[in-house]
Write a protein that holds these residues in place. Structure first.
Motif, PDB file in Angstrom:
ATOM      1  N   LYS A  53       0.818  -1.221   0.000  1.00 24.06           N
ATOM      2  CA  LYS A  53       0.000   0.000   0.000  1.00 24.06           C
ATOM      3  C   LYS A  53       0.853   1.273   0.000  1.00 24.06           C
ATOM      4  O   LYS A  53       0.319   2.374  -0.004  1.00 24.06           O
ATOM      5  CB  LYS A  53      -0.923   0.010   1.222  1.00 24.06           C
ATOM      6  CG  LYS A  53      -2.003  -1.060   1.209  1.00 24.06           C
ATOM      7  CD  LYS A  53      -2.843  -1.001   2.467  1.00 24.06           C
ATOM      8  CE  LYS A  53      -4.003  -1.966   2.436  1.00 24.06           C
ATOM      9  NZ  LYS A  53      -5.142  -1.464   1.678  1.00 24.06           N
ATOM     10  N   ALA A  60      -1.773   9.549  -1.092  1.00 18.60           N
ATOM     11  CA  ALA A  60      -2.790  10.076  -0.174  1.00 18.60           C
ATOM     12  C   ALA A  60      -2.216  11.087   0.811  1.00 18.60           C
ATOM     13  O   ALA A  60      -2.902  12.033   1.203  1.00 18.60           O
ATOM     14  CB  ALA A  60      -3.449   8.920   0.591  1.00 18.60           C
ATOM     15  N   ARG A  79     -11.348  12.404   4.255  1.00 18.25           N
ATOM     16  CA  ARG A  79     -10.918  11.977   2.917  1.00 18.25           C
ATOM     17  C   ARG A  79     -10.075  10.710   3.014  1.00 18.25           C
ATOM     18  O   ARG A  79     -10.270   9.750   2.263  1.00 18.25           O
ATOM     19  CB  ARG A  79     -10.113  13.099   2.246  1.00 18.25           C
ATOM     20  CG  ARG A  79      -9.482  12.689   0.903  1.00 18.25           C
ATOM     21  CD  ARG A  79      -8.666  13.814   0.283  1.00 18.25           C
ATOM     22  NE  ARG A  79      -7.559  14.302   1.091  1.00 18.25           N
ATOM     23  CZ  ARG A  79      -6.357  13.709   1.191  1.00 18.25           C
ATOM     24  NH1 ARG A  79      -6.103  12.600   0.522  1.00 18.25           N
ATOM     25  NH2 ARG A  79      -5.406  14.244   1.938  1.00 18.25           N
ATOM     26  N   LEU A  80      -9.136  10.676   3.957  1.00 24.57           N
ATOM     27  CA  LEU A  80      -8.267   9.518   4.110  1.00 24.57           C
ATOM     28  C   LEU A  80      -9.031   8.285   4.593  1.00 24.57           C
ATOM     29  O   LEU A  80      -8.739   7.163   4.163  1.00 24.57           O
ATOM     30  CB  LEU A  80      -7.109   9.849   5.056  1.00 24.57           C
ATOM     31  CG  LEU A  80      -6.117  10.874   4.504  1.00 24.57           C
ATOM     32  CD1 LEU A  80      -5.220  11.397   5.609  1.00 24.57           C
ATOM     33  CD2 LEU A  80      -5.293  10.294   3.368  1.00 24.57           C
ATOM     34  N   LEU A  81     -10.011   8.486   5.455  1.00 20.35           N
ATOM     35  CA  LEU A  81     -10.810   7.361   5.953  1.00 20.35           C
ATOM     36  C   LEU A  81     -11.635   6.707   4.845  1.00 20.35           C
ATOM     37  O   LEU A  81     -12.048   5.551   4.989  1.00 20.35           O
ATOM     38  CB  LEU A  81     -11.722   7.805   7.100  1.00 20.35           C
ATOM     39  CG  LEU A  81     -11.023   8.045   8.438  1.00 20.35           C
ATOM     40  CD1 LEU A  81     -11.967   8.700   9.432  1.00 20.35           C
ATOM     41  CD2 LEU A  81     -10.458   6.736   8.994  1.00 20.35           C
ATOM     42  N   SER A  82     -11.855   7.433   3.753  1.00 16.57           N
ATOM     43  CA  SER A  82     -12.620   6.860   2.634  1.00 16.57           C
ATOM     44  C   SER A  82     -11.712   6.304   1.536  1.00 16.57           C
ATOM     45  O   SER A  82     -12.200   5.853   0.506  1.00 16.57           O
ATOM     46  CB  SER A  82     -13.568   7.921   2.052  1.00 16.57           C
ATOM     47  OG  SER A  82     -12.823   8.927   1.384  1.00 16.57           O
ATOM     48  N   ASN A  83     -10.397   6.306   1.759  1.00 18.86           N
ATOM     49  CA  ASN A  83      -9.441   5.855   0.750  1.00 18.86           C
ATOM     50  C   ASN A  83      -9.118   4.369   0.966  1.00 18.86           C
ATOM     51  O   ASN A  83      -8.398   4.021   1.902  1.00 18.86           O
ATOM     52  CB  ASN A  83      -8.162   6.695   0.839  1.00 18.86           C
ATOM     53  CG  ASN A  83      -7.151   6.353  -0.232  1.00 18.86           C
ATOM     54  OD1 ASN A  83      -7.137   5.263  -0.780  1.00 18.86           O
ATOM     55  ND2 ASN A  83      -6.279   7.304  -0.522  1.00 18.86           N
ATOM     56  N   PRO A  84      -9.610   3.485   0.091  1.00 15.84           N
ATOM     57  CA  PRO A  84      -9.370   2.045   0.281  1.00 15.84           C
ATOM     58  C   PRO A  84      -7.922   1.622   0.003  1.00 15.84           C
ATOM     59  O   PRO A  84      -7.533   0.508   0.332  1.00 15.84           O
ATOM     60  CB  PRO A  84     -10.320   1.388  -0.722  1.00 15.84           C
ATOM     61  CG  PRO A  84     -10.484   2.411  -1.800  1.00 15.84           C
ATOM     62  CD  PRO A  84     -10.406   3.752  -1.101  1.00 15.84           C
ATOM     63  N   ARG A  88      -7.073   2.401   6.801  1.00 19.39           N
ATOM     64  CA  ARG A  88      -8.031   3.421   7.260  1.00 19.39           C
ATOM     65  C   ARG A  88      -8.286   3.254   8.755  1.00 19.39           C
ATOM     66  O   ARG A  88      -9.196   2.555   9.167  1.00 19.39           O
ATOM     67  CB  ARG A  88      -9.319   3.308   6.442  1.00 19.39           C
ATOM     68  CG  ARG A  88      -9.081   3.621   4.979  1.00 19.39           C
ATOM     69  CD  ARG A  88     -10.310   3.461   4.146  1.00 19.39           C
ATOM     70  NE  ARG A  88     -10.614   2.037   3.973  1.00 19.39           N
ATOM     71  CZ  ARG A  88     -11.645   1.590   3.279  1.00 19.39           C
ATOM     72  NH1 ARG A  88     -12.479   2.426   2.711  1.00 19.39           N
ATOM     73  NH2 ARG A  88     -11.844   0.296   3.160  1.00 19.39           N
ATOM     74  N   HIS A  89      -7.475   3.915   9.521  1.00 21.86           N
ATOM     75  CA  HIS A  89      -7.540   3.849  10.979  1.00 21.86           C
ATOM     76  C   HIS A  89      -7.487   5.288  11.487  1.00 21.86           C
ATOM     77  O   HIS A  89      -6.451   5.952  11.366  1.00 21.86           O
ATOM     78  CB  HIS A  89      -6.348   3.028  11.484  1.00 21.86           C
ATOM     79  CG  HIS A  89      -6.321   2.800  12.953  1.00 21.86           C
ATOM     80  ND1 HIS A  89      -6.034   3.797  13.868  1.00 21.86           N
ATOM     81  CD2 HIS A  89      -6.530   1.679  13.669  1.00 21.86           C
ATOM     82  CE1 HIS A  89      -6.060   3.299  15.081  1.00 21.86           C
ATOM     83  NE2 HIS A  89      -6.361   2.011  14.992  1.00 21.86           N
ATOM     84  N   ARG A  90      -8.598   5.759  12.020  1.00 22.60           N
ATOM     85  CA  ARG A  90      -8.702   7.160  12.439  1.00 22.60           C
ATOM     86  C   ARG A  90      -7.575   7.560  13.386  1.00 22.60           C
ATOM     87  O   ARG A  90      -6.951   8.604  13.224  1.00 22.60           O
ATOM     88  CB  ARG A  90     -10.058   7.458  13.082  1.00 22.60           C
ATOM     89  CG  ARG A  90     -10.171   8.904  13.581  1.00 22.60           C
ATOM     90  CD  ARG A  90     -11.531   9.224  14.173  1.00 22.60           C
ATOM     91  NE  ARG A  90     -12.532   9.399  13.150  1.00 22.60           N
ATOM     92  CZ  ARG A  90     -12.728  10.527  12.469  1.00 22.60           C
ATOM     93  NH1 ARG A  90     -11.962  11.572  12.702  1.00 22.60           N
ATOM     94  NH2 ARG A  90     -13.675  10.604  11.568  1.00 22.60           N
ATOM     95  N   ILE A  93      -4.312   7.941  11.494  1.00 24.52           N
ATOM     96  CA  ILE A  93      -4.362   9.107  10.596  1.00 24.52           C
ATOM     97  C   ILE A  93      -4.234  10.402  11.403  1.00 24.52           C
ATOM     98  O   ILE A  93      -3.445  11.287  11.058  1.00 24.52           O
ATOM     99  CB  ILE A  93      -5.658   9.088   9.749  1.00 24.52           C
ATOM    100  CG1 ILE A  93      -5.607   7.921   8.744  1.00 24.52           C
ATOM    101  CG2 ILE A  93      -5.869  10.428   9.043  1.00 24.52           C
ATOM    102  CD1 ILE A  93      -6.940   7.629   8.064  1.00 24.52           C
TER     103      ILE A  93
END
Length: 190
Positions: A53, A60, A79-84, A88-90, A93
């Protein structure tokens, strides 16, 4: 007969990382920060997941430019939380944004590169492990660096994450002595 460190297996991505990057001394502040951040994202996951990744992470996170990331807020987190393409870990991030701000302070005071390299006197620690079982998950030095990073405002930088980053950054040469990369990496020390 010389053999690569067994942890990299035979996945071409892992082999290339082992052969060309892992343990190579890095002296650029931004690149050092990227390695620390990626090791933080790896917590609880396999490193191969992060490697696969990494290109998406770099895109990103604007090339892991801490001066850009330090300005981010909730819109960028969303935006980052919606990036597959990334993990995606709040918490990770949000920590990255805070870590960019902490990096800026250290960078301004002394340079993030100098901050890290001073722990090893400016020269990589040359270990002489003969088996993977000998390589520690963390050390007293990684524990101290972790404490100092946390004091400076960093998160997701526990002793194990810091030691993995130290290995990736080349602050320590943890290639097994039977690995062809051990001598090659040792020769790159300033």
């Amino acid at each position: 007969m010389s053999e690569r460190c067994g942890w990299c297996g035979d996945d071409p991505i892992y082999v290339a990382y082992h052969d060309d990057e892992w343990g190579v001394p890095e002296y650029d502040s931004r690149a050092l920060w990227e390695k620390l951040i990626l090791d933080g994202f790896q917590a609880g996951l396999s490193w191969i997941t992060i490697l696969k990744k990494r290109a998406a992470f770099r895109e990103a996170f604007e090339g892991f430019d801490p001066n850009v990331i330090a300005t981010w807020g909730e819109a960028e987190v969303a935006r980052l939380l919606s990036n597959p393409g990334i993990v995606r870990h709040r918490g990770k991030i949000e920590a990255t944004i805070g870590n960019a701000r902490a990096w800026q302070k250290i960078e301004q005071q002394q340079g993030f590169d100098r901050f890290l390299w001073d722990y090893v006197g400016g020269r990589p620690v040359q270990n002489s492990w003969t088996a993977l079982a000998e390589v520690p998950a963390f050390t007293p030095l990684s524990t101290q660096i972790s404490k100092d990073l946390k004091k400076a405002g960093f998160r997701f930088c526990g002793p194990t994450i810091v030691y993995a980053a130290m290995q990736a950054m080349g602050l320590v040469n943890d290639h097994l002595v039977t690995c062809p990369a051990h001598a090659r990496v040792a020769a790159l020390a300033r």
